[in-house]
Design an enzyme around this catalytic site. Structure first.
Site, PDB file in Angstrom:
ATOM      1  N   ASP A   7       0.860  -1.173   0.000  1.00  0.00           N
ATOM      2  CA  ASP A   7       0.000   0.000   0.000  1.00  0.00           C
ATOM      3  C   ASP A   7       0.906   1.237   0.000  1.00  0.00           C
ATOM      4  O   ASP A   7       2.130   1.132   0.117  1.00  0.00           O
ATOM      5  CB  ASP A   7      -0.935  -0.003   1.209  1.00  0.00           C
ATOM      6  CG  ASP A   7      -2.223   0.785   0.964  1.00  0.00           C
ATOM      7  OD1 ASP A   7      -2.201   1.723   0.131  1.00  0.00           O
ATOM      8  OD2 ASP A   7      -3.243   0.480   1.588  1.00  0.00           O
ATOM      9  N   GLU A  40      -9.895   7.198   5.015  1.00  0.00           N
ATOM     10  CA  GLU A  40      -8.810   6.576   5.778  1.00  0.00           C
ATOM     11  C   GLU A  40      -8.722   7.137   7.194  1.00  0.00           C
ATOM     12  O   GLU A  40      -9.665   7.018   7.962  1.00  0.00           O
ATOM     13  CB  GLU A  40      -7.494   6.703   5.000  1.00  0.00           C
ATOM     14  CG  GLU A  40      -7.535   5.944   3.677  1.00  0.00           C
ATOM     15  CD  GLU A  40      -6.212   5.893   2.968  1.00  0.00           C
ATOM     16  OE1 GLU A  40      -5.159   6.010   3.618  1.00  0.00           O
ATOM     17  OE2 GLU A  40      -6.215   5.701   1.737  1.00  0.00           O
TER      18      GLU A  40
END
Length: 636
Positions: A316, A525
């Site tokens: 990621d 997020e």
């Protein structure tokens, strides 16, 4: 005829002189790896045998968006374009149309092709609900809404349209789909999950076939596949357990035994691999205290060996950096430790390292010291090249400008509108079920439209929409709920809109009913909705005031269930969960005015109180407001 000639030309591309800067004075190149007739594995082996260690490590890096600059003549790696890929982020500038993206991506690819071996780039974006980073594209509902449709054929169409609009911009890789199984809606990325139910998520993995195309029956299982230049490299993410962290903490710890992890969270990846997904992204999260990015058992022993995945395992964004940080701002990455842990665990490609030159230097040192085996480097690069060859980007590296007219076209928006219609979940219709409010009358004399989300395209789309965290206002081209109401009602109907209707407005007009749209502001997020999964207090007061005076349908725009007080639920006449519907707000009016019935069903359990969380819909002891799979219809 033009397509036929183009195909014939690609058959002989390997014998043609390379473009300026590629042949280095040698003229015609007879490299096996350039011959598309050769088997992919033969091309991979031929190319990797020609590569230096520096070039191999370069392929293992996907850098952040970089400006188009003149090549640095003293840089043997051709500045930053001897890397494996570029994350295009939000494009050349905020809210840039796709035509500007083309110039940017073509510039990058031409520079990559100018490197010694002419290896094209994987150019990636988070095209998670359409090519949502560019202005004027078709933005579909977020995954939580698509999970409410339970329609695997529709989501396959959405994948195919997303691929076309992204390829028009020169993008060949999307960091999608997210196949997380969300177990706690406090997770800030809840809307990126299709459902709390593993079987529902598994069904929706058909988007992989939409994005990449359908492989032939004899294509080897687990090997990457992309049908052609109108398709994208897909990425199943975030492996594994990201939706199951304790208390829904983003990048938190998923604590359970392996059998439970496999049953709940790993099953959708098996479906993605069976559709020959090209890449899998590692999760920021941990499994029983061990970071996934350095979890060799899960990344190598399970994903690569047990499940037979032959594509690329990508980190990621700065996931390698986060393994060992010398400070929270990522200014001094410790790659001697993090690269050692992550690459040896099975990470093949590193997305967005904070300092890609330092990463290259430190990884090279680790290889030279024998800390990272050259066999591990070769395995990673073989996987990367296998994806690039399978995706056809050696043959078609540059943007296809003929696709530009398809971006945001009517046909694509009609599919998005259909997705909105099918994702809506009717939770209440009438204080007395025998006297429903919906469907609404199109020829009403006067209608009140109210709420923070009634005329806000940015709020409708949510995060990952033109900007990373999302914003409010006319952020792109599309139809708000208010726009759609005005276009739907009769010519004699008066529509009055106030975000927060005044006492005078409520008393001075003879409204037949009100449409109130409220919900959450965009969040992403670690940037969360400040109040949690609840309706903001000022919106609650407004709904109370309107519902006291008028029959009211409340439309919730949110990325997850949000708390609705029992008193408020009793006061309103109808309640619709519209999730984060994207650019086509007319899909909402199609249904609430009765042109189509409701078909959506809850993909997640709707809790009564936040203190009930987390909820497991299979646990009979819980008392939710609305159960998993709940959804009313007009027709019984």
């Amino acid at each position: 005829m033009i397509d036929h000639l183009q195909d014939k030309k690609s058959d002989y591309m390997w014998l043609e002189p390379r473009p300026s800067g590629l042949d280095h004075g040698r003229g015609v190149v007879h490299s096996l790896y350039r011959n598309p007739r050769e088997p992919t594995e033969s091309r991979v082996r031929d190319l990797i045998d020609r590569m230096t260690l520096e070039e191999k490590i370069g392929q293992m890096i996907m850098i952040a968006k970089a400006p188009i600059l003149t090549r640095a003549v003293d840089d043997p790696l051709n500045c930053c374009f001897a890397v494996g890929g570029v994350n295009a982020g939000r494009g050349p500038r905020d809210a840039a149309p796709v035509k500007e993206w083309v110039e940017m991506t073509e510039g990058w690819q031409r520079r990559a092709l100018d490197s010694r071996l002419g290896i094209p780039l994987m150019v990636g974006v988070d095209a998670v609900h359409g090519h949502n980073n560019a202005y004027g594209t078709t933005i579909f509902p977020h995954n939580i809404a698509l999970g409410a449709t339970r329609d695997d054929e529709l989501i396959q169409k959405i994948g195919a349209i997303t691929a076309l609009e992204a390829r028009a911009a020169g993008i060949n890789y999307t960091f999608a789909p997210c196949v997380a199984v969300v177990r706690d809606v406090r997770w800030n990325r809840c809307y990126e999950s299709y459902s709390e139910d593993t079987d529902t998520v598994r069904k929706m993995t058909s988007i992989v076939t939409g994005l990449q195309g359908r492989p032939p029956p004899d294509h080897p299982r687990g090997h990457p596949f992309v049908a052609g230049r109108n398709n994208l490299i897909a990425c199943a993410k975030h492996f594994v357990g990201d939706g199951g962290t304790s208390q829904g903490e983003n990048e938190g710890d998923t604590r359970m035994d392996y059998a439970e992890l496999e049953k709940i969270h790993m099953a959708p990846y098996i479906d993605c691999i069976s559709q020959n997904v090209c890449t899998v992204m590692a999760s920021y999260s941990s499994f029983n205290g061990e970071k996934i990015h350095s979890h060799k058992y899960l990344l190598t022993d399970v994903l690569k060996n047990k499940l037979g995945f032959k594509g690329v395992v990508i980190s990621d964004w700065r996931g390698i950096d986060k393994l060992y940080q010398n400070n929270n701002r990522c200014m001094v990455p410790d790659y001697l430790r993090s690269a050692l842990a992550g690459i040896n665990a099975g990470i093949d490609m590193v997305l967005g390292p904070c300092d890609h030159k330092k990463f290259q230097d430190d990884l090279r040192m680790l290889v030279e010291l024998g800390k990272v085996p050259i066999s591990r480097i070769d395995d990673a690069v073989e996987r990367i090249l296998r994806v690039k060859f399978s995706a056809g980007i050696f043959e078609d590296p540059l943007p296809d400008r003929s696709l530009l007219d398809l971006v945001g076209c009517k046909l694509h928006r009609e599919v998005a509108r259909q997705a909105v219609r099918k994702s809506l979940v009717l939770l209440k219709n009438g204080k007395d079920p025998k006297r429903p409010l919906l469907p609404l009358q199109k020829n009403a004399r006067k209608i009140l439209v109210a709420g923070t989300h009634a005329d806000d395209l940015g709020y409708q789309c949510g995060a990952w929409s033109v900007s990373w965290a999302g914003s409010s206002g006319r952020t792109t081209e599309g139809t708000t709920i208010l726009d759609a109401v005005k276009a739907t009602v009769g010519t004699e109907t008066e529509v009055v809109y106030e975000k927060y209707p005044s006492v005078n407005t409520l008393s001075a007009h003879d409204f037949q009913f009100s449409i109130v749209a409220v919900g959450e502001p965009p969040y992403v997020e670690h940037i969360s909705s400040t109040d949690g999964p609840v309706i903001p207090s000022d919106a609650v007061d407004m709904i109370d005031a309107v519902a006291d005076k008028l029959p009211t349908v409340l439309i919730l725009i949110s990325g997850r269930p949000i708390e609705i007080k029992a008193e408020l639920l009793k006061k309103i006449d109808a309640l619709v969960a519209a999730w984060l519907p994207g650019t086509e707000g007319n899909g909402i009016t199609d249904v609430i005015f009765g042109d189509y019935d409701f078909v959506g069903r809850l993909p997640v359990t709707w809790f009564k109180r936040v203190d009930q969380l987390p909820i497991d819909h299979k646990d009979a002891s819980f008392d939710p407001m609305f159960t998993f799979n709940y959804g009313l219809r007009y027709m019984k």
